[in-house]
Design a protein around this motif. Structure first.
Motif, PDB file in Angstrom:
ATOM      1  N   GLY A  79      23.543  19.157   7.525  1.00 54.50           N
ATOM      2  CA  GLY A  79      22.512  18.487   8.300  1.00 54.50           C
ATOM      3  C   GLY A  79      22.560  16.992   8.067  1.00 54.50           C
ATOM      4  N   SER A  80      21.881  16.252   8.933  1.00 59.31           N
ATOM      5  CA  SER A  80      21.855  14.803   8.704  1.00 59.31           C
ATOM      6  C   SER A  80      21.013  14.479   7.482  1.00 59.31           C
ATOM      7  CB  SER A  80      21.387  14.044   9.942  1.00 59.31           C
ATOM      8  OG  SER A  80      20.372  14.717  10.614  1.00 59.31           O
ATOM      9  N   ASP A  81      20.160  15.410   7.052  1.00 61.34           N
ATOM     10  CA  ASP A  81      19.414  15.229   5.799  1.00 61.34           C
ATOM     11  C   ASP A  81      20.349  14.874   4.645  1.00 61.34           C
ATOM     12  OD1 ASP A  81      16.860  15.773   6.714  1.00 61.34           O
ATOM     13  OD2 ASP A  81      16.999  17.917   6.317  1.00 61.34           O
ATOM     14  N   ILE A  84      21.534  11.288   4.901  1.00 55.78           N
ATOM     15  CA  ILE A  84      20.475  10.329   4.523  1.00 55.78           C
ATOM     16  C   ILE A  84      20.448  10.193   2.998  1.00 55.78           C
ATOM     17  CG2 ILE A  84      17.958   9.981   4.441  1.00 55.78           C
ATOM     18  CD1 ILE A  84      17.905  11.510   7.220  1.00 55.78           C
ATOM     19  N   PHE A 106      10.208   9.817  10.470  1.00 58.98           N
ATOM     20  CA  PHE A 106      10.736  10.977   9.751  1.00 58.98           C
ATOM     21  C   PHE A 106      10.590  10.789   8.233  1.00 58.98           C
ATOM     22  CE2 PHE A 106      14.731  13.373   8.414  1.00 58.98           C
ATOM     23  CZ  PHE A 106      14.117  14.617   8.495  1.00 58.98           C
ATOM     24  N   TYR A 109      13.450   9.757   4.878  1.00 57.72           N
ATOM     25  CA  TYR A 109      13.970   8.457   4.423  1.00 57.72           C
ATOM     26  C   TYR A 109      13.249   8.044   3.127  1.00 57.72           C
ATOM     27  CZ  TYR A 109      14.818   8.476   9.512  1.00 57.72           C
ATOM     28  OH  TYR A 109      15.141   8.837  10.799  1.00 57.72           O
ATOM     29  N   CYS A 153      14.684   5.240  13.787  1.00 61.04           N
ATOM     30  CA  CYS A 153      14.772   6.582  14.360  1.00 61.04           C
ATOM     31  C   CYS A 153      14.506   6.491  15.862  1.00 61.04           C
ATOM     32  CB  CYS A 153      13.723   7.451  13.663  1.00 61.04           C
ATOM     33  SG  CYS A 153      13.859   9.197  14.065  1.00 61.04           S
ATOM     34  N   ASN A 157      10.833  10.475  15.491  1.00 63.96           N
ATOM     35  CA  ASN A 157      10.036  11.617  15.073  1.00 63.96           C
ATOM     36  C   ASN A 157       8.947  11.084  14.150  1.00 63.96           C
ATOM     37  OD1 ASN A 157       9.016  14.017  14.128  1.00 63.96           O
ATOM     38  ND2 ASN A 157      10.824  14.599  12.954  1.00 63.96           N
ATOM     39  N   ASP A 184      19.028   6.741  13.468  1.00 63.07           N
ATOM     40  CA  ASP A 184      18.955   8.199  13.440  1.00 63.07           C
ATOM     41  C   ASP A 184      18.752   8.702  14.868  1.00 63.07           C
ATOM     42  OD1 ASP A 184      18.387  10.863  13.090  1.00 63.07           O
ATOM     43  OD2 ASP A 184      17.088  10.563  11.340  1.00 63.07           O
ATOM     44  N   ALA A 186      18.861  11.889  15.983  1.00 61.90           N
ATOM     45  CA  ALA A 186      18.750  13.350  15.940  1.00 61.90           C
ATOM     46  C   ALA A 186      18.361  13.950  17.296  1.00 61.90           C
ATOM     47  CB  ALA A 186      17.729  13.767  14.876  1.00 61.90           C
ATOM     48  N   TYR A 187      17.594  13.182  18.076  1.00 63.57           N
ATOM     49  CA  TYR A 187      17.078  13.715  19.355  1.00 63.57           C
ATOM     50  C   TYR A 187      17.709  13.024  20.559  1.00 63.57           C
ATOM     51  CZ  TYR A 187      13.697  15.646  16.117  1.00 63.57           C
ATOM     52  OH  TYR A 187      13.124  16.323  15.077  1.00 63.57           O
ATOM     53  N   THR A 211      23.071  15.151  14.779  1.00 65.21           N
ATOM     54  CA  THR A 211      22.904  16.494  14.233  1.00 65.21           C
ATOM     55  C   THR A 211      23.149  17.550  15.299  1.00 65.21           C
ATOM     56  OG1 THR A 211      21.371  17.996  13.098  1.00 65.21           O
ATOM     57  CG2 THR A 211      20.396  16.477  14.677  1.00 65.21           C
ATOM     58  N   SER A 213      21.433  20.280  14.946  1.00 60.68           N
ATOM     59  CA  SER A 213      20.241  21.115  14.721  1.00 60.68           C
ATOM     60  C   SER A 213      19.294  21.178  15.907  1.00 60.68           C
ATOM     61  CB  SER A 213      19.439  20.578  13.532  1.00 60.68           C
ATOM     62  OG  SER A 213      20.163  20.670  12.350  1.00 60.68           O
ATOM     63  N   LYS A 214      19.387  20.226  16.801  1.00 60.84           N
ATOM     64  CA  LYS A 214      18.373  20.135  17.859  1.00 60.84           C
ATOM     65  C   LYS A 214      18.954  20.607  19.193  1.00 60.84           C
ATOM     66  CE  LYS A 214      15.943  18.190  14.615  1.00 60.84           C
ATOM     67  NZ  LYS A 214      14.843  18.884  13.962  1.00 60.84           N
ATOM     68  N   ARG A 222      23.153  24.189   9.676  1.00 62.27           N
ATOM     69  CA  ARG A 222      23.112  22.965   8.873  1.00 62.27           C
ATOM     70  C   ARG A 222      24.397  22.141   9.062  1.00 62.27           C
ATOM     71  NH1 ARG A 222      19.723  21.472   9.053  1.00 62.27           N
ATOM     72  NH2 ARG A 222      19.451  20.251   7.176  1.00 62.27           N
TER      73      ARG A 222
HETATM   74  C1  LIG Z   1      14.650  12.231  12.933  1.00 63.98           C
HETATM   75  C2  LIG Z   1      15.304  13.314  12.176  1.00 63.98           C
HETATM   76  N1  LIG Z   1      16.433  13.050  11.490  1.00 63.98           N
HETATM   77  C3  LIG Z   1      17.062  13.994  10.795  1.00 63.98           C
HETATM   78  C4  LIG Z   1      16.566  15.277  10.738  1.00 63.98           C
HETATM   79  C5  LIG Z   1      17.291  16.271   9.899  1.00 63.98           C
HETATM   80  O1  LIG Z   1      18.057  17.070  10.690  1.00 63.98           O
HETATM   81  P1  LIG Z   1      19.192  18.025  10.108  1.00 63.98           P
HETATM   82  O2  LIG Z   1      19.222  17.854   8.625  1.00 63.98           O
HETATM   83  O3  LIG Z   1      18.805  19.382  10.519  1.00 63.98           O
HETATM   84  O4  LIG Z   1      20.460  17.551  10.749  1.00 63.98           O
HETATM   85  C6  LIG Z   1      15.399  15.611  11.425  1.00 63.98           C
HETATM   86  C7  LIG Z   1      14.861  16.967  11.344  1.00 63.98           C
HETATM   87  O5  LIG Z   1      13.848  17.326  11.869  1.00 63.98           O
HETATM   88  C8  LIG Z   1      14.749  14.593  12.158  1.00 63.98           C
HETATM   89  O6  LIG Z   1      13.619  14.830  12.825  1.00 63.98           O
END
Ligand SMILES: Cc1ncc(COP(=O)(O)O)c(C=O)c1O
Length: 349
Positions: A79-81, A84, A106, A109, A153, A157, A184, A186-187, A211, A213-214, A222
């Motif tokens: 995941g991008s988590d 980070i 988010f 961070y 971001c 988010n 970021d 992600a969306y 990511t 994930s979305k 992941r």
């Molecule tokens: C803005 C943002 N970045 C990163 C993530 C992490 O995503 P993932 O670890 O699933 O790639 C999320 C998850 O909700 C997010 O909202």
């Protein structure tokens, strides 16, 4: 200035752990990794008794294609988590350096910074302007704090607002040589604004997070990516876990297709209009992501009413500027209907 000069000095010369799979790829007889030679299940087609490739070439090629970059500009992790976390560890010295964030945003961070012992400097989004980024205030913060990473971001988010590219390039130019800007995305697939990945060759201090994930429907697998200059990617690959990705993540079948993007966009519009007209709702913010944030009179009561009807949304009231706000992810049409029906119910006593 080389962007690597911003990295923790002790890491620039770190001799990384050398895993068996990195030292020598694959052969017909593999006796170098203390693995079991026996497949764990009779129908195992993935070779799960073997350690995976640390950065599977198939996955890197596929993601490079999707994002329009070169494979050597990509780090792929859990995941991008994970990206980070690795970025904060790579660039922030404990007790000395700081990250810059724009709340409400988010939460990871600030958590990653706290785990590393880095300070978190906050320049709030401008609540009165649909939570727009405050670029002059971000630039001013850099003159007073030892900031290494700036997290932007977009879409953000939990507010859903996109940051115009011109604002990000202004920030990139303004902090060049002093800090890295981590965008970021992600969306991004749900938004109309183009990705910043197209600017990577122009701004060495630009890093982009993506990511699967979305929009790709793979939160459970992941898989997230950091996209940046080769030198930054090599540094991150030197400090990553020996095998960040489970074997199925690198398999061709896992690498996904976009999931029902148009339906999600249409449903976002429908839900946004329905919420705006809803008697329990005070305000709905415009969103370029796969969620909407809205204000009610009493977020806790509305949240309880929804959960009693079997619908879970996120109470985001604790975020700066979002008192009495809920965030709802855009579900499938029938899930959105269930949410709207449940919101009309009076909250449980
Ligand atoms: C803005 C943002 N970045 C990163 C993530 C992490 O995503 P993932 O670890 O699933 O790639 C999320 C998850 O909700 C997010 O909202």
């Amino acid at each position: 200035m080389n962007v690597l000069d911003l990295a923790r000095p002790e890491l620039r010369h770190l001799k990384p752990y050398s895993s068996a799979r990195m030292e020598a790829g694959r052969a017909s007889v593999m006796l170098n990794a203390n693995e079991s030679p026996y497949a764990p299940f009779s129908d195992d087609t993935l070779g799960l008794n073997r350690y995976p490739d640390p950065q599977p070439a198939v996955l890197l090629d596929r993601l490079a294609d999707i994002y329009g970059v070169r494979p050597e500009q990509l780090f792929v992790g859990r995941g991008s988590d994970e990206a980070i976390d690795l970025l904060v560890r790579a660039f922030c010295r404990a007790e000395l350096d700081a990250v810059l964030i724009s709340p409400p945003t988010f939460g990871m961070y600030a958590v990653a910074a706290a785990v590393q012992g880095a300070a978190v400097v906050s320049v709030p989004l401008r609540a009165a302007d649909d939570f727009a980024l405050d670029v002059p205030a971000l630039l001013a913060a850099l003159t007073v704090h030892p900031i290494k990473l700036i997290f932007v971001c977009t879409p953000n988010n939990p507010t859903g607002a996109s940051v115009p590219i011109a604002q990000i390039t202004e920030l990139l130019a303004g902090v060049a040589g002093r800090a890295l800007v981590v965008v970021d995305e992600a969306y991004a697939e749900f938004a109309d604004t183009p990705s910043l990945t197209q600017m990577l060759d122009l701004y060495p201090n630009l890093l982009v997070l993506r990511t699967l994930s979305k929009a790709y429907g793979l939160a459970g697998a992941r898989i997230g990516a950091l996209i940046a200059a080769n030198s930054i990617i090599s540094l991150i690959r030197r400090i990553m876990a020996p095998y960040p990705l489970a074997t199925p993540c690198g398999a061709d079948a896992t690498i996904a297709r976009l999931q029902h993007l148009q339906t999600t966009r249409t449903e976002r519009q429908r839900l946004s209009a329905a919420l705006a007209a809803h008697p329990a709702v005070r305000h709905v913010w415009p969103s370029a992501a796969n969620f909407l944030v809205f204000r009610v009179d009493d977020a806790k009561a509305s949240w309880n009413g929804l959960i009693n009807a079997g619908v879970i949304v996120r109470d985001v009231s604790h975020y700066l500027g979002l008192a009495n706000c809920l965030r709802v992810s855009i579900g499938a049409p029938q899930e959105n209907d269930a949410f709207l029906a449940a919101l009309t119910r009076p909250p449980a006593a």
